[in-house]
Design a protein around this motif. Structure first.
Motif, short mmCIF file in Angstrom:
data_model
loop_
_atom_site.label_atom_id
_atom_site.label_comp_id
_atom_site.label_asym_id
_atom_site.label_seq_id
_atom_site.Cartn_x
_atom_site.Cartn_y
_atom_site.Cartn_z
N ILE A 1 0.85 -1.49 -0.40
CA ILE A 1 0.37 0.23 0.69
C ILE A 1 0.55 1.20 -0.55
O ILE A 1 0.50 1.91 -0.37
N ARG A 2 2.33 1.72 0.61
CA ARG A 2 2.77 2.22 1.10
C ARG A 2 3.71 2.70 -0.64
O ARG A 2 3.81 4.00 -1.20
N LEU A 3 4.13 1.95 -1.39
CA LEU A 3 4.42 1.79 -2.02
C LEU A 3 3.65 1.76 -3.52
O LEU A 3 4.05 3.21 -4.42
N CYS A 4 2.30 2.41 -3.11
CA CYS A 4 0.98 2.62 -4.61
C CYS A 4 1.00 3.87 -3.76
O CYS A 4 0.28 4.50 -4.76
N LYS B 1 -9.14 20.75 -7.92
CA LYS B 1 -9.86 19.85 -9.29
C LYS B 1 -9.90 18.42 -8.41
O LYS B 1 -8.30 18.27 -7.84
N LEU B 2 -10.15 17.44 -8.42
CA LEU B 2 -10.34 15.96 -8.30
C LEU B 2 -8.89 15.42 -9.04
O LEU B 2 -8.90 15.72 -10.68
N GLY B 3 -7.84 14.71 -8.27
CA GLY B 3 -6.59 14.76 -9.10
C GLY B 3 -7.27 13.32 -9.91
O GLY B 3 -7.94 13.20 -9.78
N SER B 4 -5.80 13.95 -11.41
CA SER B 4 -5.83 12.81 -12.04
C SER B 4 -4.94 11.14 -12.10
O SER B 4 -5.54 10.38 -12.59
N SER B 5 -4.22 12.46 -11.22
CA SER B 5 -3.16 11.08 -10.93
C SER B 5 -3.99 9.65 -9.94
O SER B 5 -4.38 10.27 -8.88
N ASN B 6 -3.39 8.65 -10.36
CA ASN B 6 -4.00 7.24 -9.13
C ASN B 6 -2.71 7.11 -8.12
O ASN B 6 -2.91 6.04 -7.47
N HIS B 7 -2.26 8.06 -7.98
CA HIS B 7 -0.87 7.91 -6.76
C HIS B 7 -1.72 8.97 -5.75
O HIS B 7 -1.86 10.15 -5.41
N LEU B 8 -2.13 8.56 -4.26
CA LEU B 8 -2.66 8.84 -3.84
C LEU B 8 -1.95 10.12 -2.60
O LEU B 8 -2.38 11.25 -3.08
N PHE B 9 -0.34 10.22 -2.70
CA PHE B 9 0.03 11.59 -2.32
C PHE B 9 0.88 12.57 -3.26
O PHE B 9 1.44 13.60 -3.05
N THR C 1 -9.56 4.49 8.69
CA THR C 1 -7.81 5.85 7.81
C THR C 1 -7.30 5.63 9.24
O THR C 1 -6.37 5.52 8.65
N LYS C 2 -7.40 6.08 10.02
CA LYS C 2 -6.58 6.09 11.44
C LYS C 2 -5.62 5.50 11.32
O LYS C 2 -4.52 5.33 11.26
N ALA C 3 -6.48 4.22 11.46
CA ALA C 3 -5.02 3.04 11.52
C ALA C 3 -4.83 2.73 10.46
O ALA C 3 -2.86 2.77 10.96
N LEU C 4 -5.52 2.77 9.23
CA LEU C 4 -3.87 2.42 8.65
C LEU C 4 -3.25 3.85 7.74
O LEU C 4 -1.81 3.06 7.65
N PHE C 5 -3.15 5.01 8.41
CA PHE C 5 -2.42 5.72 8.24
C PHE C 5 -1.46 5.93 9.30
O PHE C 5 -0.27 5.71 9.04
N ARG C 6 -2.30 5.31 10.35
CA ARG C 6 -0.57 4.86 11.69
C ARG C 6 0.11 3.95 11.39
O ARG C 6 1.36 4.24 11.83
N ASN C 7 -0.16 2.90 10.86
CA ASN C 7 0.20 1.95 10.05
C ASN C 7 1.32 1.68 9.44
O ASN C 7 2.12 1.64 9.16
N LEU C 8 0.88 2.49 8.55
CA LEU C 8 2.01 3.38 7.02
C LEU C 8 2.86 3.56 7.70
O LEU C 8 3.88 3.62 7.02
#
Length: 445
Positions: A232-235, A264-272, A292-299
């Motif tokens: 997930i981090r790499l994606c 504008k809603l970003g066209s990139s498929n990378h969240l960051f 969502t909080k748990a996901l970002f905290r673990n990442l």
């Protein structure tokens, strides 16, 4: 005096021998180390964000009392797995045993389990994840009523969420190796066209549609990923250069809107991958759910312990800058950038405020430094502020826009008429009269 010196020498030798023995007990350091316990302080501050709800894999939480019920599922899944392949149980155990040293090296701490118990645990846990991924991907080919996990949607969700926890990971290489081994000799063609890469992609997609990661990204990152969290981090991470950050202050979404910035809603498929061009800030879609909080905290914790990049850390920081209050959240929701499945907008801004408390910032190595400088420069431009004010006050509705345009047209016609009239007159006071006339018309407008 000699007795005292001799006694000291004996004690020193004993201490030295004791310390040398501890050298042999040290856990070997390895480049393959990728699975860690969350820092104790963070666990205490964020109780529940690192805790599995239904199952554990790997040695860090093995044999915990609350997960005993899941052990039967693991045994059943191993039985189903073996029924489809001609490869024997003994072969799988030997295969896993041959990789024991490499598997142990993936963990940051010394695993005290004996060899037999460790190998049996790894095989059971690995096959459970493979079988779960397989059934998730091609569910229609299995007898669902007999599967006590897939007849309970809430349990499917909990299993997928647990696979995103920092302490609940298995190296992906063992899953791929065991899956490929099973495919060598099959009783059926159920694995045809499937790979552990594809199954992992399907599973990661199912971990939450809120991740919004395209299939091709999973396929691209699988060979580099060490486990599910790393995948997930790499994606999520972009691939651009990092610049020096000159200031820690960034404008909020509301301030940007007041300066005329469009969203504008970003066209990139990378969240960051946030981008700012020609007065438009593009932000990839983020769906906020209860986990969502748990996901970002673990990442974030995995990144801090294992990675040389700070993308997760920097994303949390920039989003906290931009989304400082409920008004900022509402603007992004209105523009389709944030999908808020929490109770209200304040929960979203609070989420980023809580996440950023555990982050740091390196001004020499901050990914969004260029973005912040561009946004600040745009906001401080008088021309942009004037355009935004004009639009807000006079062009905020279609009727207001029509009224302003009509007034401008009328004003131009009046000026033309006044100038033409003055040219037709010989009176020296004509100019003054014309200007007075124009002023009166403007006052009426």
């Amino acid at each position: 005096m000699d007795y005292i010196e001799e006694h000291k020498s004996i004690i020193i030798n004993e201490l030295a021998t004791s310390l040398r023995k501890r050298f042999k007990k040290l856990h070997p350091l390895s480049d393959e180390c990728c699975i860690y316990r969350a820092p104790q302080r963070r666990c205490q501050l964020n109780e529940g964000l690192y805790t599995s709800t239904v199952f554990s894999v790997g040695p860090l939480h093995h044999r915990r009392e609350e997960f005993k019920a899941m052990e039967e599922f693991k045994i059943r899944y191993l039985q189903y797995f073996l029924q489809r392949t001609k490869v024997s149980m003994e072969h799988f155990l030997i295969f896993t045993k041959d990789r024991e040293t490499r598997l142990r090296n993936c963990y940051a701490e010394n695993i005290k389990q004996g060899s037999h118990e460790f190998v049996k645990m790894i095989l059971l846990d690995s096959v459970f994840l493979i079988e779960f991924s397989l059934r998730k991907s091609i569910r229609d080919q299995f007898n669902a009523p007999l599967d006590r996990i897939f007849t309970k949607p809430w349990m499917i969700y909990d299993v997928m969420v647990d696979t995103l926890l920092l302490e609940n990971q298995l190296p992906l290489f063992i899953l791929e190796d065991l899956f490929d081994l099973a495919k060598i000799e099959m009783h059926s063609n159920i694995y045809e066209g499937l790979s552990m890469s594809k199954l992992t992609c399907d599973l990661c997609k199912g971990m939450g549609k809120f991740l919004l990661i395209e299939d091709k990204l999973f396929e691209e990152q699988f060979p580099k990923a060490q486990h599910f969290v790393d995948m997930i981090r790499l994606c999520f991470q972009p691939s651009e250069e990092i610049c020096e950050l000159k200031t820690l202050v960034a404008p909020t979404i509301t301030e940007l809107q007041q300066a005329g910035v469009k969203f504008k809603l970003g066209s990139s498929n990378h969240l960051f991958d946030l981008r700012f061009n020609d007065g438009t800030l593009e932000i990839p879609k983020l769906t906020i759910v209860d986990r969502t909080k748990a996901l970002f905290r673990n990442l974030h914790d995995f990144e801090a312990l294992n990675s040389v990049t700070n993308y997760v850390n920097d994303y949390i920081r920039i989003m906290n800058y931009l989304v400082s209050g409920p008004k900022d959240v509402k603007v992004l929701v209105q523009n389709g950038i944030i999908e808020n499945l929490l109770s209200d907008s304040e929960d979203v801004s609070t989420l980023f405020q809580n996440l950023q408390k555990e982050t740091g910032i390196d001004s020499d190595n901050f990914y969004y430094s260029g973005l912040i400088e561009d946004l600040k420069a745009y906001c401080t431009s008088p021309w942009h502020k004037w355009k935004a004010t004009l639009k807000h006050n006079y062009f905020n509705t279609s009727w207001a826009s029509i009224s302003v345009i009509a007034t401008v047209v009328l004003l131009i016609l009046i000026i033309i008429q006044a100038v033409f009239y003055c040219h037709q007159q010989v009176d020296s006071t004509c100019t003054d009269i014309c200007f007075a006339y124009i002023s009166l018309v403007l006052l009426d407008c």
